[in-house]
Write a protein that holds these residues in place. Structure first.
Motif, PDB file in Angstrom:
ATOM      1  N   LEU A  68       0.788  -1.231   0.000  1.00  0.00           N
ATOM      2  CA  LEU A  68       0.000   0.000   0.000  1.00  0.00           C
ATOM      3  C   LEU A  68       0.821   1.282   0.000  1.00  0.00           C
ATOM      4  CD1 LEU A  68      -2.795  -1.046   2.527  1.00  0.00           C
ATOM      5  CD2 LEU A  68      -2.947  -0.967   0.036  1.00  0.00           C
ATOM      6  N   LEU A  69       2.014   1.274   0.575  1.00  0.00           N
ATOM      7  CA  LEU A  69       2.762   2.521   0.679  1.00  0.00           C
ATOM      8  C   LEU A  69       3.081   3.158  -0.679  1.00  0.00           C
ATOM      9  CD1 LEU A  69       5.370   2.661   3.567  1.00  0.00           C
ATOM     10  CD2 LEU A  69       3.427   4.145   3.101  1.00  0.00           C
ATOM     11  N   PRO A  70       3.478   2.387  -1.681  1.00  0.00           N
ATOM     12  CA  PRO A  70       3.728   3.036  -2.978  1.00  0.00           C
ATOM     13  C   PRO A  70       2.510   3.773  -3.527  1.00  0.00           C
ATOM     14  CG  PRO A  70       4.698   0.843  -2.944  1.00  0.00           C
ATOM     15  CD  PRO A  70       3.856   0.957  -1.702  1.00  0.00           C
ATOM     16  N   ALA A  73       2.297   7.125  -0.931  1.00  0.00           N
ATOM     17  CA  ALA A  73       3.450   8.015  -0.784  1.00  0.00           C
ATOM     18  C   ALA A  73       3.364   9.299  -1.611  1.00  0.00           C
ATOM     19  CB  ALA A  73       4.734   7.261  -1.092  1.00  0.00           C
ATOM     20  N   PRO A  74       2.939   9.239  -2.888  1.00  0.00           N
ATOM     21  CA  PRO A  74       2.931  10.482  -3.681  1.00  0.00           C
ATOM     22  C   PRO A  74       1.998  11.567  -3.137  1.00  0.00           C
ATOM     23  CG  PRO A  74       2.807   8.550  -5.103  1.00  0.00           C
ATOM     24  CD  PRO A  74       2.590   8.074  -3.712  1.00  0.00           C
ATOM     25  N   SER A  75       1.035  11.193  -2.310  1.00  0.00           N
ATOM     26  CA  SER A  75       0.072  12.161  -1.790  1.00  0.00           C
ATOM     27  C   SER A  75       0.420  12.665  -0.399  1.00  0.00           C
ATOM     28  CB  SER A  75      -1.331  11.528  -1.752  1.00  0.00           C
ATOM     29  OG  SER A  75      -1.751  11.132  -3.040  1.00  0.00           O
ATOM     30  N   LEU A  76       1.540  12.203   0.166  1.00  0.00           N
ATOM     31  CA  LEU A  76       1.886  12.558   1.539  1.00  0.00           C
ATOM     32  C   LEU A  76       2.984  13.609   1.570  1.00  0.00           C
ATOM     33  CD1 LEU A  76       1.818   8.983   3.091  1.00  0.00           C
ATOM     34  CD2 LEU A  76       0.061  10.754   3.231  1.00  0.00           C
ATOM     35  N   PRO A  77       2.931  14.544   2.541  1.00  0.00           N
ATOM     36  CA  PRO A  77       3.868  15.659   2.579  1.00  0.00           C
ATOM     37  C   PRO A  77       5.196  15.340   3.266  1.00  0.00           C
ATOM     38  CG  PRO A  77       2.272  15.919   4.326  1.00  0.00           C
ATOM     39  CD  PRO A  77       1.854  14.693   3.551  1.00  0.00           C
ATOM     40  N   LEU A  78       5.326  14.135   3.830  1.00  0.00           N
ATOM     41  CA  LEU A  78       6.539  13.749   4.548  1.00  0.00           C
ATOM     42  C   LEU A  78       7.114  12.474   3.938  1.00  0.00           C
ATOM     43  CD1 LEU A  78       5.221  14.230   8.189  1.00  0.00           C
ATOM     44  CD2 LEU A  78       6.759  15.764   6.958  1.00  0.00           C
ATOM     45  N   ALA A  79       8.385  12.247   4.216  1.00  0.00           N
ATOM     46  CA  ALA A  79       9.021  11.019   3.751  1.00  0.00           C
ATOM     47  C   ALA A  79       8.397   9.815   4.453  1.00  0.00           C
ATOM     48  CB  ALA A  79      10.517  11.070   4.034  1.00  0.00           C
ATOM     49  N   VAL A  80       8.263   8.724   3.716  1.00  0.00           N
ATOM     50  CA  VAL A  80       7.760   7.460   4.255  1.00  0.00           C
ATOM     51  C   VAL A  80       8.658   6.352   3.734  1.00  0.00           C
ATOM     52  CG1 VAL A  80       5.378   8.297   4.392  1.00  0.00           C
ATOM     53  CG2 VAL A  80       6.153   7.124   2.324  1.00  0.00           C
ATOM     54  N   PRO A  81       8.615   5.170   4.348  1.00  0.00           N
ATOM     55  CA  PRO A  81       9.498   4.092   3.907  1.00  0.00           C
ATOM     56  C   PRO A  81       9.313   3.762   2.432  1.00  0.00           C
ATOM     57  CG  PRO A  81       8.535   3.568   6.031  1.00  0.00           C
ATOM     58  CD  PRO A  81       7.832   4.798   5.540  1.00  0.00           C
ATOM     59  N   ALA A  82      10.439   3.553   1.746  1.00  0.00           N
ATOM     60  CA  ALA A  82      10.426   3.182   0.334  1.00  0.00           C
ATOM     61  C   ALA A  82      11.015   1.788   0.194  1.00  0.00           C
ATOM     62  CB  ALA A  82      11.229   4.184  -0.488  1.00  0.00           C
ATOM     63  N   PRO A  83      10.194   0.769  -0.048  1.00  0.00           N
ATOM     64  CA  PRO A  83      10.711  -0.592  -0.164  1.00  0.00           C
ATOM     65  C   PRO A  83      11.581  -0.768  -1.394  1.00  0.00           C
ATOM     66  CG  PRO A  83       8.342  -0.515  -0.620  1.00  0.00           C
ATOM     67  CD  PRO A  83       8.723   0.839  -0.158  1.00  0.00           C
ATOM     68  N   LEU A  84      12.700  -1.469  -1.214  1.00  0.00           N
ATOM     69  CA  LEU A  84      13.646  -1.710  -2.307  1.00  0.00           C
ATOM     70  C   LEU A  84      13.747  -3.187  -2.678  1.00  0.00           C
ATOM     71  CD1 LEU A  84      16.584   0.578  -1.097  1.00  0.00           C
ATOM     72  CD2 LEU A  84      14.820   1.126  -2.796  1.00  0.00           C
ATOM     73  N   GLY A  85      13.433  -4.067  -1.752  1.00  0.00           N
ATOM     74  CA  GLY A  85      13.551  -5.491  -2.055  1.00  0.00           C
ATOM     75  C   GLY A  85      12.864  -6.344  -1.018  1.00  0.00           C
ATOM     76  N   GLU A  86      12.377  -7.501  -1.424  1.00  0.00           N
ATOM     77  CA  GLU A  86      11.717  -8.445  -0.532  1.00  0.00           C
ATOM     78  C   GLU A  86      12.504  -9.738  -0.501  1.00  0.00           C
ATOM     79  OE1 GLU A  86       7.409 -10.748   0.146  1.00  0.00           O
ATOM     80  OE2 GLU A  86       7.607  -9.168  -1.365  1.00  0.00           O
ATOM     81  N   GLU A 125      -0.684  18.394   9.199  1.00  0.00           N
ATOM     82  CA  GLU A 125      -0.625  18.388   7.735  1.00  0.00           C
ATOM     83  C   GLU A 125      -0.560  16.960   7.204  1.00  0.00           C
ATOM     84  OE1 GLU A 125       2.085  20.219   4.070  1.00  0.00           O
ATOM     85  OE2 GLU A 125       2.840  20.247   6.127  1.00  0.00           O
ATOM     86  N   PHE A 126       0.234  16.115   7.866  1.00  0.00           N
ATOM     87  CA  PHE A 126       0.329  14.718   7.441  1.00  0.00           C
ATOM     88  C   PHE A 126      -1.008  14.004   7.607  1.00  0.00           C
ATOM     89  CE2 PHE A 126       0.722  10.298   8.688  1.00  0.00           C
ATOM     90  CZ  PHE A 126       1.375   9.760   7.595  1.00  0.00           C
ATOM     91  N   VAL A 127      -1.633  14.155   8.766  1.00  0.00           N
ATOM     92  CA  VAL A 127      -2.886  13.458   9.038  1.00  0.00           C
ATOM     93  C   VAL A 127      -3.961  13.879   8.035  1.00  0.00           C
ATOM     94  CG1 VAL A 127      -4.763  13.213  10.713  1.00  0.00           C
ATOM     95  CG2 VAL A 127      -2.387  13.053  11.473  1.00  0.00           C
ATOM     96  N   LEU A 128      -4.063  15.177   7.763  1.00  0.00           N
ATOM     97  CA  LEU A 128      -5.066  15.658   6.816  1.00  0.00           C
ATOM     98  C   LEU A 128      -4.796  15.145   5.401  1.00  0.00           C
ATOM     99  CD1 LEU A 128      -5.475  19.333   8.059  1.00  0.00           C
ATOM    100  CD2 LEU A 128      -7.171  17.491   8.226  1.00  0.00           C
ATOM    101  N   ALA A 129      -3.529  15.135   5.005  1.00  0.00           N
ATOM    102  CA  ALA A 129      -3.189  14.623   3.668  1.00  0.00           C
ATOM    103  C   ALA A 129      -3.558  13.154   3.547  1.00  0.00           C
ATOM    104  CB  ALA A 129      -1.697  14.832   3.399  1.00  0.00           C
ATOM    105  N   LEU A 130      -3.291  12.377   4.583  1.00  0.00           N
ATOM    106  CA  LEU A 130      -3.629  10.961   4.561  1.00  0.00           C
ATOM    107  C   LEU A 130      -5.144  10.777   4.474  1.00  0.00           C
ATOM    108  CD1 LEU A 130      -2.538   8.069   4.799  1.00  0.00           C
ATOM    109  CD2 LEU A 130      -2.658   8.310   7.288  1.00  0.00           C
ATOM    110  N   GLY A 213       2.375  -0.546   9.229  1.00  0.00           N
ATOM    111  CA  GLY A 213       1.780  -1.871   9.245  1.00  0.00           C
ATOM    112  C   GLY A 213       0.358  -1.930   9.771  1.00  0.00           C
ATOM    113  N   CYS A 214      -0.077  -0.905  10.514  1.00  0.00           N
ATOM    114  CA  CYS A 214      -1.450  -0.882  11.056  1.00  0.00           C
ATOM    115  C   CYS A 214      -2.410  -0.095  10.179  1.00  0.00           C
ATOM    116  CB  CYS A 214      -1.438  -0.271  12.454  1.00  0.00           C
ATOM    117  SG  CYS A 214      -0.549  -1.218  13.694  1.00  0.00           S
ATOM    118  N   MET A 215      -1.928   0.487   9.099  1.00  0.00           N
ATOM    119  CA  MET A 215      -2.737   1.433   8.329  1.00  0.00           C
ATOM    120  C   MET A 215      -3.915   0.773   7.619  1.00  0.00           C
ATOM    121  SD  MET A 215      -0.470   2.125   4.915  1.00  0.00           S
ATOM    122  CE  MET A 215       0.398   0.791   4.090  1.00  0.00           C
TER     123      MET A 215
END
Length: 295
Positions: A68-70, A73-86, A125-130, A213-215
């Protein structure tokens, strides 16, 4: 911290990398001190992190984040984890594990945020954007039901804390939160775990939000819990004003913060000093806030 926790150490991480991501196997691997309870984190080189679930219950949380994060992420005003590999189970480790982009910053200090007004504005700002993101096809958040669904577990925790906290005051504050009208609006995206360990700051400002993980979709009160863990009274008022929160939602948010802290305290009292300190702080802030409102 948990009876069923996996054995995780630096040699294991090195073996997993060598077997599955050999291009990263020669990079430095260092354990990261964290008050996190579900995942173990290791810094990989200068700009990556390895994240391994400690318990089986955390496996689906990280999968949810990877999926879900990808999208968010484009709609959020702060940095969030960016997965690179599983990574896959292996080398004696039983579950999937993950490599992320490293995010700079430090967890805010409970009760001592450097720039409380700016922090409150950044958080709002983050909460409202989410909340503005479309919830179509969103799963239910880990904490998404009505507050009343937590009543048995919360009262059990209060009973376990007899002699540790003012259980009479805690019961009164909890029952006041239960009397607040239920949320009757549409569900919104919530992080559902905006605790100090899941926030990063830089230069006095909120710089990143981690551990999603709880989102999922839920009611907005659950994302108010930070108001009582990190914000003093004035900043708490600013946070509420920026969000435009009504009395009922604020009361439920106070209840969410209290319930989470009450349930965490007996479990982590002998397992995690940082979580214990945060839970005690939240309980104290909520009880003081409730007493002020009640009078």
């Amino acid at each position: 911290m948990h009876a069923d926790e996996a054995d995780i150490d630096t040699p294991l991480v090195r073996r997993l990398l060598a077997a599955q991501f050999p291009g990263w196997a020669d990079l430095a691997v260092e354990p990261v001190e964290s008050n996190g309870t579900v995942n173990a984190i290791y810094r990989l080189g200068d700009d990556m992190a390895v994240r391994l679930p400690r318990i089986e219950g955390g496996v689906e949380d990280v999968r949810r984040e990877m999926l879900l994060l990808p999208r968010l992420a484009p709609s959020l005003p702060l940095a969030v984890p960016a997965p690179l590999g599983e990574g896959e189970p292996g080398e004696g480790f039983p579950w999937p594990w993950y490599v992320y982009r490293w995010l700079e910053g430090a967890n805010p200090v409970v009760g001592a945020v450097d720039e409380p007004g700016l922090f409150a504005a950044d958080l709002a700002e983050f909460v409202l954007a989410l909340q503005r993101i479309d919830t179509a096809d969103a799963p239910a958040a880990y904490r998404s039901g009505p507050l009343a669904s937590r009543d048995p577990e919360t009262r059990e925790a209060i009973a376990q804390l007899h002699g540790v906290i003012d259980t009479g005051a805690a019961t009164a504050a909890w029952e006041a939160a239960l009397r607040a009208p239920r949320w009757d609006g549409p569900p919104v995206w919530v992080h559902a775990d905006l605790q100090p360990g899941n926030l990063l700051t830089a230069d006095g400002r909120l710089s990143a939000v981690i551990d999603f993980g709880c989102m999922g979709h839920g009611e907005p009160a659950v994302d108010l819990i930070t108001a009582w863990s990190l914000l003093a009274a004035d900043a708490r008022k600013s946070f509420r004003a920026a969000l435009g929160v009504d009395d009922a939602t604020w009361a439920r948010g106070r209840g969410w913060a209290l319930s989470i802290a009450l349930i965490e305290l007996p479990y982590y009292r002998t397992r995690n000093p940082t979580i214990t300190r945060i839970a005690r702080h939240v309980i104290g802030e909520v009880l003081a806030d409730h007493a002020a409102v009640d009078h």
